[in-house]
Design a protein around this motif. Sequence first.
Motif, PDB file in Angstrom:
ATOM      1  N   LEU A  55       0.822  -1.208   0.000  1.00  0.00           N
ATOM      2  CA  LEU A  55       0.000   0.000   0.000  1.00  0.00           C
ATOM      3  C   LEU A  55       0.859   1.262   0.000  1.00  0.00           C
ATOM      4  CD1 LEU A  55      -3.137  -0.297   2.274  1.00  0.00           C
ATOM      5  CD2 LEU A  55      -2.946   0.560  -0.043  1.00  0.00           C
ATOM      6  N   ARG A  69       1.326   4.290  -1.505  1.00  0.00           N
ATOM      7  CA  ARG A  69       0.663   5.213  -2.439  1.00  0.00           C
ATOM      8  C   ARG A  69       1.674   6.128  -3.125  1.00  0.00           C
ATOM      9  NH1 ARG A  69      -4.572   6.550   1.419  1.00  0.00           N
ATOM     10  NH2 ARG A  69      -6.117   5.767  -0.049  1.00  0.00           N
ATOM     11  N   GLU A  70       2.655   6.535  -2.372  1.00  0.00           N
ATOM     12  CA  GLU A  70       3.654   7.467  -2.885  1.00  0.00           C
ATOM     13  C   GLU A  70       4.366   6.904  -4.116  1.00  0.00           C
ATOM     14  OE1 GLU A  70       5.001  10.980  -3.069  1.00  0.00           O
ATOM     15  OE2 GLU A  70       3.642  10.389  -1.428  1.00  0.00           O
ATOM     16  N   GLY A  76       3.415   4.226  -5.725  1.00  0.00           N
ATOM     17  CA  GLY A  76       2.501   3.519  -6.622  1.00  0.00           C
ATOM     18  C   GLY A  76       2.658   2.011  -6.579  1.00  0.00           C
ATOM     19  N   VAL A  77       3.124   1.499  -5.458  1.00  0.00           N
ATOM     20  CA  VAL A  77       3.291   0.047  -5.327  1.00  0.00           C
ATOM     21  C   VAL A  77       2.256  -0.492  -4.339  1.00  0.00           C
ATOM     22  CG1 VAL A  77       4.839  -1.842  -4.720  1.00  0.00           C
ATOM     23  CG2 VAL A  77       5.746   0.203  -5.872  1.00  0.00           C
ATOM     24  N   TYR A  78       1.291  -1.241  -4.868  1.00  0.00           N
ATOM     25  CA  TYR A  78       0.241  -1.804  -4.007  1.00  0.00           C
ATOM     26  C   TYR A  78       0.736  -3.055  -3.305  1.00  0.00           C
ATOM     27  CZ  TYR A  78      -4.087  -4.012  -2.498  1.00  0.00           C
ATOM     28  OH  TYR A  78      -5.058  -4.605  -1.748  1.00  0.00           O
ATOM     29  N   ALA A  79       1.278  -3.987  -4.090  1.00  0.00           N
ATOM     30  CA  ALA A  79       1.731  -5.253  -3.499  1.00  0.00           C
ATOM     31  C   ALA A  79       3.161  -5.552  -3.915  1.00  0.00           C
ATOM     32  CB  ALA A  79       0.821  -6.397  -3.922  1.00  0.00           C
ATOM     33  N   TRP A 119      -6.702   3.855  -5.887  1.00  0.00           N
ATOM     34  CA  TRP A 119      -6.149   3.427  -4.591  1.00  0.00           C
ATOM     35  C   TRP A 119      -5.063   4.369  -4.081  1.00  0.00           C
ATOM     36  CZ3 TRP A 119      -1.131   1.910  -3.512  1.00  0.00           C
ATOM     37  CH2 TRP A 119      -0.283   1.761  -4.627  1.00  0.00           C
ATOM     38  N   ARG A 120      -4.461   5.155  -4.997  1.00  0.00           N
ATOM     39  CA  ARG A 120      -3.413   6.095  -4.579  1.00  0.00           C
ATOM     40  C   ARG A 120      -4.004   7.436  -4.130  1.00  0.00           C
ATOM     41  NH1 ARG A 120       1.305   6.541  -8.832  1.00  0.00           N
ATOM     42  NH2 ARG A 120       2.315   7.404  -6.956  1.00  0.00           N
ATOM     43  N   HIS A 121      -5.291   7.630  -4.367  1.00  0.00           N
ATOM     44  CA  HIS A 121      -5.906   8.929  -4.080  1.00  0.00           C
ATOM     45  C   HIS A 121      -6.279   9.019  -2.594  1.00  0.00           C
ATOM     46  CE1 HIS A 121      -8.786  12.281  -4.310  1.00  0.00           C
ATOM     47  NE2 HIS A 121      -8.122  12.628  -5.409  1.00  0.00           N
ATOM     48  N   PRO A 122      -6.076  10.168  -1.981  1.00  0.00           N
ATOM     49  CA  PRO A 122      -6.339  10.272  -0.535  1.00  0.00           C
ATOM     50  C   PRO A 122      -7.800  10.043  -0.132  1.00  0.00           C
ATOM     51  CG  PRO A 122      -5.695  12.416  -1.483  1.00  0.00           C
ATOM     52  CD  PRO A 122      -5.436  11.381  -2.519  1.00  0.00           C
ATOM     53  N   THR A 174      -9.644   7.561  -1.017  1.00  0.00           N
ATOM     54  CA  THR A 174     -10.018   6.135  -1.037  1.00  0.00           C
ATOM     55  C   THR A 174      -9.436   5.392   0.166  1.00  0.00           C
ATOM     56  OG1 THR A 174      -8.117   5.480  -2.393  1.00  0.00           O
ATOM     57  CG2 THR A 174     -10.134   6.159  -3.557  1.00  0.00           C
ATOM     58  N   GLN A 175      -9.902   4.158   0.345  1.00  0.00           N
ATOM     59  CA  GLN A 175      -9.530   3.353   1.517  1.00  0.00           C
ATOM     60  C   GLN A 175      -9.092   1.951   1.085  1.00  0.00           C
ATOM     61  OE1 GLN A 175     -13.163   3.469   3.834  1.00  0.00           O
ATOM     62  NE2 GLN A 175     -13.186   5.710   3.900  1.00  0.00           N
ATOM     63  N   PRO A 176      -8.003   1.867   0.318  1.00  0.00           N
ATOM     64  CA  PRO A 176      -7.603   0.557  -0.219  1.00  0.00           C
ATOM     65  C   PRO A 176      -7.220  -0.443   0.862  1.00  0.00           C
ATOM     66  CG  PRO A 176      -5.891   2.192  -0.591  1.00  0.00           C
ATOM     67  CD  PRO A 176      -7.095   2.943  -0.094  1.00  0.00           C
ATOM     68  N   GLU A 177      -6.959   0.034   2.062  1.00  0.00           N
ATOM     69  CA  GLU A 177      -6.648  -0.888   3.156  1.00  0.00           C
ATOM     70  C   GLU A 177      -7.895  -1.656   3.606  1.00  0.00           C
ATOM     71  OE1 GLU A 177      -6.779   2.312   3.235  1.00  0.00           O
ATOM     72  OE2 GLU A 177      -7.944   2.974   4.973  1.00  0.00           O
ATOM     73  N   VAL A 229     -10.152  -3.260   1.437  1.00  0.00           N
ATOM     74  CA  VAL A 229     -10.770  -4.060   0.366  1.00  0.00           C
ATOM     75  C   VAL A 229     -11.152  -5.476   0.813  1.00  0.00           C
ATOM     76  CG1 VAL A 229      -9.665  -2.727  -1.467  1.00  0.00           C
ATOM     77  CG2 VAL A 229      -8.633  -4.878  -0.701  1.00  0.00           C
ATOM     78  N   HIS A 242       0.726  -2.749  -9.076  1.00  0.00           N
ATOM     79  CA  HIS A 242       0.368  -1.337  -9.183  1.00  0.00           C
ATOM     80  C   HIS A 242      -1.115  -1.040  -9.049  1.00  0.00           C
ATOM     81  CE1 HIS A 242       4.460  -0.408 -10.132  1.00  0.00           C
ATOM     82  NE2 HIS A 242       4.466  -1.189 -11.191  1.00  0.00           N
ATOM     83  N   ALA A 301      -4.900  -2.060  -6.567  1.00  0.00           N
ATOM     84  CA  ALA A 301      -5.515  -2.783  -5.450  1.00  0.00           C
ATOM     85  C   ALA A 301      -6.437  -3.865  -5.985  1.00  0.00           C
ATOM     86  CB  ALA A 301      -6.282  -1.805  -4.564  1.00  0.00           C
ATOM     87  N   VAL A 350       0.074   4.776 -13.051  1.00  0.00           N
ATOM     88  CA  VAL A 350       1.390   4.165 -13.262  1.00  0.00           C
ATOM     89  C   VAL A 350       1.407   3.664 -14.711  1.00  0.00           C
ATOM     90  CG1 VAL A 350       2.965   2.343 -12.515  1.00  0.00           C
ATOM     91  CG2 VAL A 350       1.457   3.458 -10.847  1.00  0.00           C
TER      92      VAL A 350
END
Lengths: 451, 451
Positions: free
Chosen positions: A175, A177-178, A180-183, B25-28, B30-33, B35, B70, B72, B296
């Motif tokens: 996660l 965000r900075e 751009g790496v989710y996993a 998911w990179r936008h403030p 949202t709540q990708p944590e 999912v 890259h 979620a 990305v």
Amino acid sequence: MTTTGPRRLHLNAFLMNAGHHDAAWRHPRTQPERVTDLKYFQHLAQTAERGLLDSVFLADGLALWGKVRHNALGGFEPLTLLSALAAVTEHIGLIATVSTTFNEPFHTARKFASLDHLSGGRAGWNIVTSGTVNEARNFGQEEHLEHALRYDRAREFVEVATKLWDSWEDDAILLDRERGVYADTDKVREIGHRGEYFGVQGPLNVPRSPQGYPLLVQAGSSEDGREFAARYAEAVFTAQQTLADAQSFHKDLKSRLTRYGRTEDELLVLPGIAPVIGSTEAEARALEQELTDLQVPEYGLAQLSGMVGTDLTGLPLDGPLPELPEERDINGNKSRFTLVAELARRDGLTLRELIARLGAGRGHRVFAGTPEQIADQLEEWFTQGAADGFNIMPPHLPGGLEDFVDHVVPILQRRGLFRTEYTSRTLRENYGLARPANRLVAAASAGAAPA
Amino acid sequence: MTTTGPRRLHLNAFLMNAGHHDAAWRHPRTQPERVTDLKYFQHLAQTAERGLLDSVFLADGLALWGKVRHNALGGFEPLTLLSALAAVTEHIGLIATVSTTFNEPFHTARKFASLDHLSGGRAGWNIVTSGTVNEARNFGQEEHLEHALRYDRAREFVEVATKLWDSWEDDAILLDRERGVYADTDKVREIGHRGEYFGVQGPLNVPRSPQGYPLLVQAGSSEDGREFAARYAEAVFTAQQTLADAQSFHKDLKSRLTRYGRTEDELLVLPGIAPVIGSTEAEARALEQELTDLQVPEYGLAQLSGMVGTDLTGLPLDGPLPELPEERDINGNKSRFTLVAELARRDGLTLRELIARLGAGRGHRVFAGTPEQIADQLEEWFTQGAADGFNIMPPHLPGGLEDFVDHVVPILQRRGLFRTEYTSRTLRENYGLARPANRLVAAASAGAAPA
């Protein structure tokens, strides 16, 4: 996770439409009109949770069981129902039966991982191989896969499922965000499984779940079933009629664990019991008789025919069981066959008497008595090496579960045998079992491919 | 069931982890944590229900989509998640995607019947044939089944499923406690299906559900897909970039219905729209740009490569799309391929521009504007023969759905275009569609075997 303090017993509520007795739906205390009503099962699950039970459990078959003409059969599919119940319960474990014979490991692993996330770590899988030709015929097969081959497939199925559950490391999701790496894709692995029954590339499309794996449950007591249980199962449901038989089964199963590098506390044995509860013993016996009187002999005979692999239609109800085949010739539930055959022989039962004896528990132990007497029985089996807990099969629902929770559980608590509050978060923690390590990580760090 | 009063549009909320934009998911906001947090999806479903939407919908794939590095990706399986949501919502329809290529009709029919009972008649099935080799490789196959064969299998699959849903008559359950008769077994039928892909004896082990069948939804816009939709679908999701294309698609699909004995009001066309909502047009455009800036390129290029069936890795982002294959050579999503290829050619887009244009909607229409402007767009398409409703794809969640419900829905209501309360009980009723008749009953009373 090892339990500390005194040894406590574990309780699972085995839910079944109007109740476990095959005539329950005819009894005025049941609500068979609600078997497809979510609120009904919600009440059952919440009642079990009010009683601080470890889990609820749903059996399953992939064909219409027995004769729907005379029993309230059919209804919800376990994974969908338990997913709904996950949303309205907080602590209780949710154990669904899924067959390895008629499913694909990718789907099954995924649905259990999803249920485990949905419930915050409360999913359990009762692994069955299915036993009837009617099930095979719903999946394009004329004959049912042979017993030993079913277990072969089940072993490979579970191996694939555990690899899929291990295909994401616990900390794979970054996660970031900075950047751009989710996993971290080094921690999300293909499993590349190519076996006799399955080819599965992976990874799973679900991150590793709170429990890692769902609790693995098994309920076959044949030789193949025991060996499978010793290798994979963490909880075993079993039908045992006597203390001696239960002790022998308990000892046998535990003794098999070492060959798989497992210790005795890694597997719990939970015999089934159908408690017929009355405020006096006479009242309990009267209820039992009332249910017996409501049985439809034609239904009982059809059920019994299935259990003994022999068509009994037309035989006199007051005569004995005819000559039966050997267990090795049974391709359904082998251990249940043997249990029923021995029960009939030992007690010299007529067909009518046997049907009555099997009505409440289908071979599981039935005990009618007061809450104190039932608690005595549970305590005896628990302290005498016959059980680590019990699979509670209320003969009628919802009343039989309410009575157990309201009257038997408090006695077990007073005796220090059962929890007085939930102290853990997951199903596996309820049972005092550890979260499994990720085997693919271990394999990767050893530089080897997973076995 | 025909709708009375003015013609109203229908709205489906297409839910997707952090939102439909690939950089959401990179936008403030949202709540990708969250999912894999049931409460998160519960909030989304309840928000859609607060907005009186017809349904929520989950797409699905049977492999990890695209590049999880890259975006979620991964998370809940639709049927388990929607079953959980059934327990915490009351009116909103619950549409799950399930593939006919990698499932068995008995399981699928059963789970949807179960979900339909659980939800009191709110289940919908988005029927897909799956489009990628990565999915095939999770099910023991090296190559993906050819497009036309996938639709062959899908047709037989749906035929089997509908027979299974019809295998119990609505009044099969008698519940006659006195006589000991639970079900009238003359009204619970084997289906005896033997076809090219499936052999299924039946009956289903679930009584006929509130809707009879789940709402049947389809989303393929290829020639095969359109013909399949005309035959079976009751709602169609489609990606259309322009009013003219949408009108043409709408007209084409409706014109195909007569050959299956269906009328135009038996199928609803719901184009997708990703509304980027701002309180001013400038604010909406700024939000759109903000999301584009978070993309990305490596991820976008991988997604685009999949859509056009061509590996674009390493090509200059500021150059054009290379020469592409013909649609007939695409074995994935044919209609999406053509849409993307045409979009790039029509607007003369570089790869970078194309990736930006596809970021929010993956080929679905994206529109940035104020709530009034978005309502104008929906009204135009709805009144100009391009849509019977819309598949709303919020670019970011939960905020994009909240904004739509709080700001766009009230405008549609004031214009008399959308309901102001739920007046029906089932998903099919939300959409103004009739409950299907039981075809096996009709066949039995005609004395003929079902077709």
